[in-house]
Design a protein around this motif. Structure first.
Motif, PDB file in Angstrom:
ATOM      1  N   VAL A  63       6.612   1.609   4.008  1.00 54.04           N
ATOM      2  CA  VAL A  63       7.628   1.769   2.973  1.00 54.04           C
ATOM      3  C   VAL A  63       7.807   0.452   2.241  1.00 54.04           C
ATOM      4  O   VAL A  63       8.129  -0.565   2.852  1.00 54.04           O
ATOM      5  CB  VAL A  63       8.990   2.193   3.576  1.00 54.04           C
ATOM      6  N   SER A  64       7.587   0.468   0.937  1.00 58.58           N
ATOM      7  CA  SER A  64       7.843  -0.732   0.144  1.00 58.58           C
ATOM      8  C   SER A  64       8.815  -0.421  -0.968  1.00 58.58           C
ATOM      9  O   SER A  64       8.648   0.546  -1.704  1.00 58.58           O
ATOM     10  CB  SER A  64       6.555  -1.287  -0.465  1.00 58.58           C
ATOM     11  N   ALA A  65       9.809  -1.272  -1.088  1.00 55.93           N
ATOM     12  CA  ALA A  65      10.763  -1.139  -2.188  1.00 55.93           C
ATOM     13  C   ALA A  65      10.328  -1.986  -3.369  1.00 55.93           C
ATOM     14  O   ALA A  65      11.021  -2.017  -4.383  1.00 55.93           O
ATOM     15  CB  ALA A  65      12.148  -1.572  -1.723  1.00 55.93           C
ATOM     16  N   GLY A  66       9.193  -2.678  -3.255  1.00 61.10           N
ATOM     17  CA  GLY A  66       8.816  -3.562  -4.354  1.00 61.10           C
ATOM     18  C   GLY A  66       7.348  -3.887  -4.341  1.00 61.10           C
ATOM     19  O   GLY A  66       6.522  -3.111  -4.812  1.00 61.10           O
ATOM     20  N   ARG A  67       6.993  -5.008  -3.750  1.00 59.61           N
ATOM     21  CA  ARG A  67       5.609  -5.463  -3.786  1.00 59.61           C
ATOM     22  C   ARG A  67       4.734  -4.653  -2.846  1.00 59.61           C
ATOM     23  O   ARG A  67       5.216  -4.097  -1.863  1.00 59.61           O
ATOM     24  CB  ARG A  67       5.568  -6.949  -3.426  1.00 59.61           C
ATOM     25  N   PRO A  68       3.425  -4.596  -3.133  1.00 56.30           N
ATOM     26  CA  PRO A  68       2.543  -3.761  -2.313  1.00 56.30           C
ATOM     27  C   PRO A  68       2.428  -4.263  -0.872  1.00 56.30           C
ATOM     28  O   PRO A  68       2.419  -5.462  -0.614  1.00 56.30           O
ATOM     29  CB  PRO A  68       1.189  -3.859  -3.022  1.00 56.30           C
ATOM     30  N   ILE A  69       2.324  -3.306   0.028  1.00 55.75           N
ATOM     31  CA  ILE A  69       2.020  -3.616   1.422  1.00 55.75           C
ATOM     32  C   ILE A  69       0.534  -3.382   1.624  1.00 55.75           C
ATOM     33  O   ILE A  69       0.041  -2.283   1.407  1.00 55.75           O
ATOM     34  CB  ILE A  69       2.845  -2.732   2.373  1.00 55.75           C
ATOM     35  N   GLY A  70      -0.174  -4.427   2.011  1.00 50.62           N
ATOM     36  CA  GLY A  70      -1.591  -4.307   2.308  1.00 50.62           C
ATOM     37  C   GLY A  70      -1.782  -4.335   3.810  1.00 50.62           C
ATOM     38  O   GLY A  70      -1.413  -5.303   4.460  1.00 50.62           O
ATOM     39  N   ALA A  71      -2.325  -3.260   4.357  1.00 49.60           N
ATOM     40  CA  ALA A  71      -2.537  -3.214   5.803  1.00 49.60           C
ATOM     41  C   ALA A  71      -3.978  -2.835   6.071  1.00 49.60           C
ATOM     42  O   ALA A  71      -4.580  -2.061   5.318  1.00 49.60           O
ATOM     43  CB  ALA A  71      -1.591  -2.224   6.460  1.00 49.60           C
ATOM     44  N   LEU A  72      -4.524  -3.387   7.149  1.00 52.57           N
ATOM     45  CA  LEU A  72      -5.932  -3.217   7.470  1.00 52.57           C
ATOM     46  C   LEU A  72      -6.070  -3.167   8.991  1.00 52.57           C
ATOM     47  O   LEU A  72      -5.581  -4.058   9.685  1.00 52.57           O
ATOM     48  CB  LEU A  72      -6.695  -4.423   6.900  1.00 52.57           C
ATOM     49  N   GLY A  73      -6.665  -2.069   9.481  1.00 51.37           N
ATOM     50  CA  GLY A  73      -7.000  -2.018  10.903  1.00 51.37           C
ATOM     51  C   GLY A  73      -5.820  -1.964  11.842  1.00 51.37           C
ATOM     52  O   GLY A  73      -5.872  -2.554  12.912  1.00 51.37           O
ATOM     53  N   VAL A  74      -4.750  -1.268  11.463  1.00 48.02           N
ATOM     54  CA  VAL A  74      -3.621  -1.144  12.387  1.00 48.02           C
ATOM     55  C   VAL A  74      -3.264   0.322  12.604  1.00 48.02           C
ATOM     56  O   VAL A  74      -3.576   1.188  11.796  1.00 48.02           O
ATOM     57  CB  VAL A  74      -2.383  -1.944  11.914  1.00 48.02           C
ATOM     58  N   ARG A  75      -2.606   0.587  13.726  1.00 41.73           N
ATOM     59  CA  ARG A  75      -2.271   1.944  14.160  1.00 41.73           C
ATOM     60  C   ARG A  75      -0.819   1.989  14.640  1.00 41.73           C
ATOM     61  O   ARG A  75      -0.379   1.072  15.329  1.00 41.73           O
ATOM     62  CB  ARG A  75      -3.111   2.337  15.389  1.00 41.73           C
ATOM     63  N   GLY A  76      -0.130   3.069  14.309  1.00 45.21           N
ATOM     64  CA  GLY A  76       1.162   3.354  14.937  1.00 45.21           C
ATOM     65  C   GLY A  76       2.250   2.337  14.674  1.00 45.21           C
ATOM     66  O   GLY A  76       3.141   2.162  15.499  1.00 45.21           O
ATOM     67  N   LEU A  77       2.199   1.678  13.518  1.00 43.72           N
ATOM     68  CA  LEU A  77       3.216   0.666  13.220  1.00 43.72           C
ATOM     69  C   LEU A  77       4.178   1.168  12.146  1.00 43.72           C
ATOM     70  O   LEU A  77       3.860   2.049  11.355  1.00 43.72           O
ATOM     71  CB  LEU A  77       2.566  -0.627  12.723  1.00 43.72           C
ATOM     72  N   VAL A  78       5.353   0.554  12.126  1.00 44.60           N
ATOM     73  CA  VAL A  78       6.281   0.684  11.008  1.00 44.60           C
ATOM     74  C   VAL A  78       6.164  -0.594  10.183  1.00 44.60           C
ATOM     75  O   VAL A  78       6.312  -1.698  10.728  1.00 44.60           O
ATOM     76  CB  VAL A  78       7.733   0.841  11.498  1.00 44.60           C
ATOM     77  N   LEU A  79       5.879  -0.449   8.897  1.00 45.31           N
ATOM     78  CA  LEU A  79       5.727  -1.599   8.000  1.00 45.31           C
ATOM     79  C   LEU A  79       6.641  -1.371   6.806  1.00 45.31           C
ATOM     80  O   LEU A  79       6.453  -0.409   6.063  1.00 45.31           O
ATOM     81  CB  LEU A  79       4.281  -1.705   7.500  1.00 45.31           C
ATOM     82  N   VAL A  80       7.628  -2.236   6.651  1.00 50.47           N
ATOM     83  CA  VAL A  80       8.590  -2.039   5.570  1.00 50.47           C
ATOM     84  C   VAL A  80       8.815  -3.346   4.831  1.00 50.47           C
ATOM     85  O   VAL A  80       8.954  -4.407   5.443  1.00 50.47           O
ATOM     86  CB  VAL A  80       9.946  -1.520   6.096  1.00 50.47           C
ATOM     87  N   GLU A  81       8.861  -3.257   3.526  1.00 51.23           N
ATOM     88  CA  GLU A  81       9.194  -4.372   2.647  1.00 51.23           C
ATOM     89  C   GLU A  81      10.449  -3.967   1.894  1.00 51.23           C
ATOM     90  O   GLU A  81      10.463  -2.909   1.260  1.00 51.23           O
ATOM     91  CB  GLU A  81       8.031  -4.585   1.674  1.00 51.23           C
ATOM     92  N   GLY A  82      11.510  -4.752   2.009  1.00 51.43           N
ATOM     93  CA  GLY A  82      12.752  -4.391   1.331  1.00 51.43           C
ATOM     94  C   GLY A  82      13.585  -5.613   1.040  1.00 51.43           C
ATOM     95  O   GLY A  82      13.156  -6.742   1.309  1.00 51.43           O
ATOM     96  N   PRO A  83      14.782  -5.400   0.511  1.00 55.23           N
ATOM     97  CA  PRO A  83      15.610  -6.545   0.110  1.00 55.23           C
ATOM     98  C   PRO A  83      15.896  -7.513   1.257  1.00 55.23           C
ATOM     99  O   PRO A  83      16.042  -8.708   1.034  1.00 55.23           O
ATOM    100  CB  PRO A  83      16.916  -5.893  -0.364  1.00 55.23           C
TER     101      PRO A  83
END
Lengths: 357, 357
Positions: B313-333
């Motif tokens: 989930v990104s509220a702004g800039r892109p999240i680039g992910a490579l080679g990962v499993r089962g994670l929560v990745l969030v970019e926010g204020p």
């Protein structure tokens, strides 16, 4: 007998794109303009320029960079004379930049000696570096047409580097060999063998030659590059930008290693004793920033709970991580990066994607 | 015989801190003010207010929120009458907010009925929801002092919810039981047993009662709360803010479940048939946003290479992910979050840390 060589100029190559350091490195401000390690907060470019201290005064330091980065270079190197910044209209890899450096140096005197070095490496020992350059200069004194490389003793079976196999010693110069063979980015097994055999060195990407020597090699192996030097050399520098805009993009995009050094004879290797790191990817960071007790390298605001062996870099907002191991986590102008440390070499795939197709 | 009950008012509790949705949810704009799921881009608060449609007109919808969020509420609910926004000077959990709602409702008529619901849940089926409320109103007709809860049939052994054990049926009302016992956040084995036995329901946090019924329970179990209702009820609403600033912070901080429902008799359970999700943590997102073919739920700009089963989930800039499993990745204020899906419940530890000690 060898002709007396001219003064030493230092050309710093700052045209790299630094995509493996996305999202901190972006097209607007690539890796070499960032303070990624060493140098007490100075950028890699500033460290490279300082490395030339004692080798060449500012008016003999030349900076080659992409046109869009002119303002960044001037801001980071205010001492650089305006005419010592050469702007490449497009990136043509190191052979293109080196051709420009040759033309620039030839404007100044008869047969200058030219030290070429990347702007985006870390060399924590400038004294050792200058000692190695002195060895290189002795090679040029004895062998004017030599192309001198600087070979760093490998400390691990790195698959991301180029290797130089050392041959016979250079007569009359201690600490130098002739190069026998170049191998770019070997596979793991080969890299391990190179490390074991002890006759291989990492190619540091730093080169030293006399203008006559490199021009002779360009004429033989990269004639279009040699022709550009011939076009530029007689022309006043004020006329260069227009000429470059027309001619430079036509050069084949090739590195000096592939284009010249792998094919040339007379390639010498200084057995460098200085510490060196090309900071090739995020996974290199623990080599310049020692990890903490949990194995983490942390730069910038972060909140870590049950996190080990991670590389965590934020240029702004805090990175909160919980229950992860062995990841690279970066927050920067380009976005957010998450990947395993061992896949950090692949990060440019994200940089390209994030910039659009 | 039961006294005739007054009109239905709907109190929406929007005082939550939403820390488990850091870094998208921040103290400045917690979870309920975000469009996290359902409702075609509307925020959870807007969806909750819309859920009252057909149950109570706007002048009988009451909104309870933290003082710092007044502007957000007014921006998101422009139809809310100014006097229907009650601002809590500090958070005192649901019992405190419900005491305020009781005082507000008592200003308006003799013995109102009060539906209380959280602002930060997802109820994708408003018709089913209103049907369940109708069942609850029938319970109040027959049993004026009942405290009505809404029990959702569990579909998984969720350890983050409260459970209500159902007892005997409520006489004369189909689809309703008396509550036997409350169990908050059971361990995994217990949650699995509850699921197997079939006599347990999730406590949805939605409640219905007559003012007389809840006041009687408050007097017995939370006398400080009852006393505050007594102080506020006779006073003109214009005088409330000063009174609240002085009195409200003194209330014990306790939920209505712990403080009243677990101890009270006359607690009924409507066997809710509507779909419901409390969106308790990032790991809930795939329940409201179906994953793509790689098992990823992606909201906002992202570049994924060899990524599976992640919530991105990104509220702004892109999240680039490579080679990962089962994670929560969030970019926010609030920053950047990285954690395994199964540890998403612990994210508030990062929210607290990131806000300072």
């Amino acid at each position: 007998v060898a002709a007396a060589a001219g003064a030493l100029s230092v050309a710093i190559l700052a045209g790299g794109r630094g995509e493996r350091f996305w999202p901190l490195s972006t097209p607007e401000a690539p890796k070499q303009f960032l303070a990624l390690g060493g140098g007490e907060g100075r950028t890699l470019l500033q460290q490279a320029a300082a490395r030339a201290e004692g080798l060449a005064p500012w008016d003999r330091r030349l900076l080659l960079a992409g046109r869009v980065h002119a303002a960044l270079v001037r801001a980071q190197l205010p001492e650089l004379p305006p005419h010592n910044l050469l702007l490449e209209p497009v990136g043509r890899d190191t052979a293109g930049a080196i051709a420009l450096a040759c033309a620039w140096a030839s404007l100044r005197e008869r047969d200058p000696r030219l030290l070429v070095m990347p702007a985006d490496h870390v060399v924590p020992d400038p004294t050792g570096f200058r000692h190695a350059v002195a060895v290189g200069l002795r090679i040029l004194d004895a062998h004017p047409s030599a192309l001198v490389t600087f070979g760093v003793a490998p400390t691990r079976p790195e698959t991301g580097y180029g290797y130089i196999e050392m041959g016979s010693p250079v007569p009359g110069v201690s600490g130098a060999s002739w190069a026998r063979r170049f191998t770019e980015k070997p596979d793991r097994a080969t890299a391990e063998r190179f490390l074991r055999e002890g006759t291989y060195r990492w190619n540091s990407g730093i080169f030293l030659w006399r203008l006559g020597g490199i021009l002779q090699a360009l004429r033989r192996h990269l004639p279009a590059h040699a022709a550009l030097v011939d076009r530029l050399a007689p022309v006043d520098a004020a006329a260069w930008p227009a000429l470059l805009a027309a001619e430079f993009p036509r050069l084949p995009k090739i590195s000096i290693d592939y284009g010249v050094l792998e094919k040339a004879s007379d390639v010498a290797v200084v057995l460098a004793t200085f510490a060196w790191d090309d900071l090739g990817a995020w996974s290199a960071l623990p080599r310049v920033h020692p990890p903490d007790g949990h194995g983490n390298v942390v730069r910038g605001p972060a909140r870590l709970v049950d996190v080990e062996d991670c590389i965590v870099v934020s240029a702004g907002r805090p990175i909160g991580a919980l229950g992860v191991r062995g990841l690279v986590l970066v927050e920067g102008p380009g976005g957010v990066l998450v990947c395993p440390r061992e896949r950090a070499q692949e990060v440019r795939r994200l940089a390209e994607g994030a910039e659009g197709p």
